[in-house]
Write an enzyme that holds these catalytic residues in place. Sequence first.
Site, short mmCIF file in Angstrom:
data_model
loop_
_atom_site.label_atom_id
_atom_site.label_comp_id
_atom_site.label_asym_id
_atom_site.label_seq_id
_atom_site.Cartn_x
_atom_site.Cartn_y
_atom_site.Cartn_z
N ARG A 19 -11.21 -0.51 -8.21
CA ARG A 19 -11.62 -1.91 -8.09
C ARG A 19 -11.49 -2.32 -6.62
NH1 ARG A 19 -6.03 -4.76 -10.40
NH2 ARG A 19 -5.04 -4.77 -8.36
N MET A 21 -11.78 -3.31 -2.73
CA MET A 21 -12.46 -2.74 -1.57
C MET A 21 -12.87 -1.28 -1.79
SD MET A 21 -10.51 -3.75 1.86
CE MET A 21 -9.38 -5.04 1.50
N ASP A 40 -7.40 6.69 -8.64
CA ASP A 40 -6.64 5.45 -8.88
C ASP A 40 -5.64 5.73 -9.99
OD1 ASP A 40 -5.96 2.54 -9.34
OD2 ASP A 40 -7.69 2.24 -8.05
N VAL A 64 -1.15 8.02 -5.38
CA VAL A 64 -1.04 8.48 -3.98
C VAL A 64 0.38 8.84 -3.57
CG1 VAL A 64 -3.10 7.27 -3.14
CG2 VAL A 64 -0.87 6.09 -3.07
N ASN A 90 -7.10 4.08 0.94
CA ASN A 90 -7.31 2.66 0.63
C ASN A 90 -6.27 2.09 -0.34
OD1 ASN A 90 -9.14 0.17 0.05
ND2 ASN A 90 -8.85 1.13 -1.95
N TYR A 155 5.44 -5.17 3.37
CA TYR A 155 4.00 -4.90 3.55
C TYR A 155 3.69 -4.66 5.02
CZ TYR A 155 -1.05 -5.56 2.71
OH TYR A 155 -2.42 -5.39 2.61
N LYS A 159 2.13 -1.41 6.88
CA LYS A 159 0.82 -1.47 7.53
C LYS A 159 0.91 -1.23 9.04
CE LYS A 159 -1.67 -2.23 3.81
NZ LYS A 159 -2.60 -1.19 3.31
N THR A 190 -10.44 -9.92 -3.23
CA THR A 190 -10.26 -8.84 -4.21
C THR A 190 -9.11 -9.24 -5.15
OG1 THR A 190 -8.51 -7.66 -3.04
CG2 THR A 190 -10.78 -7.14 -2.38
P1 NAD Z 1 -6.83 -4.17 -5.07
O1 NAD Z 1 -5.51 -4.51 -5.66
O2 NAD Z 1 -8.05 -4.72 -5.69
O3 NAD Z 1 -7.03 -2.59 -4.97
C1 NAD Z 1 -5.98 -1.71 -4.70
C2 NAD Z 1 -6.16 -0.51 -5.59
O4 NAD Z 1 -5.11 0.42 -5.29
C3 NAD Z 1 -6.05 -0.86 -7.08
O5 NAD Z 1 -7.15 -0.34 -7.79
C4 NAD Z 1 -4.74 -0.21 -7.50
O6 NAD Z 1 -4.70 0.22 -8.85
C5 NAD Z 1 -4.66 0.96 -6.53
N1 NAD Z 1 -3.31 1.50 -6.44
C6 NAD Z 1 -2.14 0.82 -6.39
N2 NAD Z 1 -1.11 1.69 -6.36
C7 NAD Z 1 -1.65 2.94 -6.38
C8 NAD Z 1 -1.12 4.24 -6.36
N3 NAD Z 1 0.22 4.45 -6.33
N4 NAD Z 1 -1.96 5.30 -6.38
C9 NAD Z 1 -3.30 5.10 -6.42
N5 NAD Z 1 -3.87 3.88 -6.46
C10 NAD Z 1 -3.05 2.82 -6.44
O7 NAD Z 1 -6.73 -4.61 -3.54
P2 NAD Z 1 -7.72 -4.44 -2.31
O8 NAD Z 1 -7.70 -5.74 -1.61
O9 NAD Z 1 -8.99 -3.83 -2.68
O10 NAD Z 1 -6.82 -3.44 -1.42
C11 NAD Z 1 -7.33 -2.27 -0.82
C12 NAD Z 1 -6.56 -2.00 0.45
O11 NAD Z 1 -6.82 -3.04 1.39
C13 NAD Z 1 -5.04 -1.99 0.30
O12 NAD Z 1 -4.49 -0.95 1.09
C14 NAD Z 1 -4.62 -3.34 0.83
O13 NAD Z 1 -3.29 -3.34 1.28
C15 NAD Z 1 -5.61 -3.53 1.93
N6 NAD Z 1 -5.81 -4.91 2.38
C16 NAD Z 1 -6.20 -5.88 1.50
C17 NAD Z 1 -6.41 -7.18 1.98
C18 NAD Z 1 -6.89 -8.31 1.09
O14 NAD Z 1 -6.90 -9.46 1.55
N7 NAD Z 1 -7.33 -8.07 -0.14
C19 NAD Z 1 -6.21 -7.45 3.34
C20 NAD Z 1 -5.81 -6.44 4.20
C21 NAD Z 1 -5.63 -5.16 3.70
#
Ligand code: NAD
Length: 258
Positions: A19, A21, A40, A64, A90, A155, A159, A190
């Site tokens: 799901r 990004m 995932d 991961v 990701n 976090y 990061k 997201t």
């Molecule tokens: P999201 O929660 O929709 O997606 C994250 C995905 O990672 C989920 O599908 C989740 O099941 C999966 N996940 C969690 N733990 C896991 C594990 N141990 N092994 C495998 N998969 C796992 O969030 P997103 O916003 O799409 O996040 C994607 C990336 O972008 C992340 O690294 C997040 O930190 C980063 N990010 C997000 C934002 C934001 O505003 N949404 C901003 C900056 C960075």
Amino acid sequence: MAGLGRLDGKTALISGAARGMGAAEARLFVSEGASVVIGDVLDAEGETLAKELGDQCAYVHHDVTSENEWAVAVSEATGRYGSLDVLINNAGIVQIAPMMLTSADDYMRIVNVNQFGVFLGMKAVAPAMTAAGRGSIINISSVAGLIGPAGHMAYCASKWAVRGMTKVASSELAPFGVRVNSIHPGLIDTPMLDEYSKLGVDVQEMGQGVPIGRLALADDVARLALYLASDESAYSTGSEFVVDGGMTASLAPRRPNS
Ligand code: NAD
């Protein structure tokens, strides 16, 4: 259509892609001619997305934090599609809590997924990529890897680490033709933002405070990832690519009509 995509002939592995990004990147990459393995821990969502994307996409259960599951994901990519050209690290989780209310267990849980998972991922794909003499690793950091917003101690730690780890890996892998860059998204619409909504934060209002005046779409990040995955970015490695609507450029929140 064969022969016209920006990623024709490439295979990508995207972690946490059921799901958000990661899913947007999988869709865009397949539409640009790549074969994509999505991993995932959300199996139902991952299987559904892979089915939607057809033969060019396969889902693998992939936590991961597990070195063994990284090995399985990499062999799924090389075994099914014959190569592994792109990794997007990701997968990620967030916890919003003041430092004084962050337990040691919570801290380690965040670091384990967001930081240790990225280390395991880069290490797992490096042999195939260095042997092939090409590859692009894209590590999803955050603006929280550039600044230090309150309530994000664990976090931010994870990061910022990813930002530095990207540079180490880029230096080590450049001689083998493998590039490593980090992406630093701002506020992206997201399911991760549910963590803010749960605390009563109006995330759309938060988006209006960004200079560009809105939250980003997952596609805004996916298009940058596409550039880094493709040969168009051949001279970029060890670099930080920010996609934040101007968030880190300004100290003050956006004012209406300014
Ligand atoms: P999201 O929660 O929709 O997606 C994250 C995905 O990672 C989920 O599908 C989740 O099941 C999966 N996940 C969690 N733990 C896991 C594990 N141990 N092994 C495998 N998969 C796992 O969030 P997103 O916003 O799409 O996040 C994607 C990336 O972008 C992340 O690294 C997040 O930190 C980063 N990010 C997000 C934002 C934001 O505003 N949404 C901003 C900056 C960075």
